[in-house]
Design an enzyme around this catalytic site. Structure first.
Site, PDB file in Angstrom:
ATOM      1  CG  HIS A 186      -1.646  -1.111   1.611  1.00 40.16           C
ATOM      2  ND1 HIS A 186      -2.996  -1.143   1.400  1.00 40.16           N
ATOM      3  CD2 HIS A 186      -1.313  -2.309   2.156  1.00 40.16           C
ATOM      4  CE1 HIS A 186      -3.473  -2.326   1.803  1.00 40.16           C
ATOM      5  NE2 HIS A 186      -2.470  -3.040   2.265  1.00 40.16           N
ATOM      6  CD  GLU A 205      -0.906   1.404   4.454  1.00 37.86           C
ATOM      7  OE1 GLU A 205      -0.476   2.234   3.627  1.00 37.86           O
ATOM      8  OE2 GLU A 205      -2.092   1.078   4.565  1.00 37.86           O
ATOM      9  CG  HIS A 214      -5.117  -1.843  -1.102  1.00 39.89           C
ATOM     10  ND1 HIS A 214      -5.412  -0.802  -0.260  1.00 39.89           N
ATOM     11  CD2 HIS A 214      -6.127  -2.743  -0.964  1.00 39.89           C
ATOM     12  CE1 HIS A 214      -6.556  -1.080   0.369  1.00 39.89           C
ATOM     13  NE2 HIS A 214      -6.999  -2.236  -0.040  1.00 39.89           N
ATOM     14  CG  ASP A 225      -3.193   1.703  -1.898  1.00 43.86           C
ATOM     15  OD1 ASP A 225      -4.342   1.330  -2.194  1.00 43.86           O
ATOM     16  OD2 ASP A 225      -2.609   1.335  -0.869  1.00 43.86           O
TER      17      ASP A 225
HETATM   18 ZN    ZN Z   1      -4.132   0.487   0.560  1.00 36.96          ZN
END
Ligand code: ZN
Length: 247
Positions: A45, A112, A150, A160
């Site tokens: 992400h 992330e 994602h 993303d």
């Molecule tokens: Zn995401």
């Protein structure tokens, strides 16, 4: 004497805390034949934010849009933080699906990357990601092709990581599916939808899936397949089949 009793009590407490949770309804007759449940894929992400601290706060609190989390957060400078244990279910993949995999929060490790969605990903951040991917895929024996974005698993709602994400750099280290340079034209009768499905994409919303595919493989926005997409898809299909057969 009192100190010894206190110490013994503390030891008992510590032991109780270490004991695995068991169902009190059942008699505990343990078997040695088990191992930890393992994640099956990795989902990448971007945070869509501007600071590591801001992303951390979002991933650690009940924010306006509802609580979210990921197992790892990587800063622009390569700072690597773990927020959730890998054997626990982080909340990052929503209602996504990939190939046969559903309930992706239960089946994946979520990473992330601190990035606002319209800036390049610095080398230090990608270097840290590559080290982490090598570690996670080796420990959990996750096939390297099952490192996805994602947007790939939730194409209707998500975009993303952005078109600036260096998927090719990951592929050079063996992660994700990536086409050969200048792949040849597919044969007559090639079915791109079947190829998309075989790679892992859902066709519930075909235009959204094509947007995610184009974003991933060409860093662009488009919701129709062109001749270049067909060449890429045909090439990826062969690679997905090889990855599946362990070749
Ligand atoms: Zn995401």
């Amino acid at each position: 004497m009192r100190a010894a009793r206190a110490l013994a009590a503390l030891l008992l407490l510590a032991l109780a805390a270490c004991r695995p949770p068991r169902n009190p309804l059942a008699e505990w007759l343990p078997s040695p034949n088990f191992n930890p449940r393992r994640p099956q894929l990795v989902i990448l992400h971007h945070t869509a934010g501007n600071t590591f601290e801001g992303a951390l706060k979002l991933l650690q609190t009940r924010n306006d849009g509802g609580p979210v989390s990921a197992h790892y957060l990587i800063g622009r400078d390569g700072r690597l933080a773990q927020l959730v244990r890998e054997d626990q279910r982080a909340w990052h993949a929503g209602t996504g699906a990939w190939g046969p995999y559903r309930d992706l929060n239960s089946l994946s490790v979520g990473i992330e990357l601190d990035n606002n969605g319209s800036e390049p990903f610095p080398a230090a951040q990608i270097d840290a990601l590559l080290v982490l991917l090598e570690d996670i895929t080796r420990r959990h024996r996750i096939p390297p092709a099952l490192v996805v974005g994602h947007a790939d698993v939730e194409p209707v709602r998500k975009s993303d990581p952005s078109g600036l994400f260096p998927w090719q750099r990951l592929a050079e280290r063996g992660f994700g599916l990536w086409p050969d340079p200048d792949p040849p034209d597919p044969p007559a009768g090639f079915d791109p939808d079947q190829a998309l499905l075989r790679i892992g994409y859902s066709l519930k919303d075909r235009a959204a899936t094509i947007r995610a595919f184009r974003l991933h493989y060409r860093g662009e926005k488009a919701d129709q397949l062109d001749a270049t997409d067909l060449r890429i898809l045909h090439n990826l299909l062969a690679k997905a089949n090889r990855a599946q057969s362990g070749g």
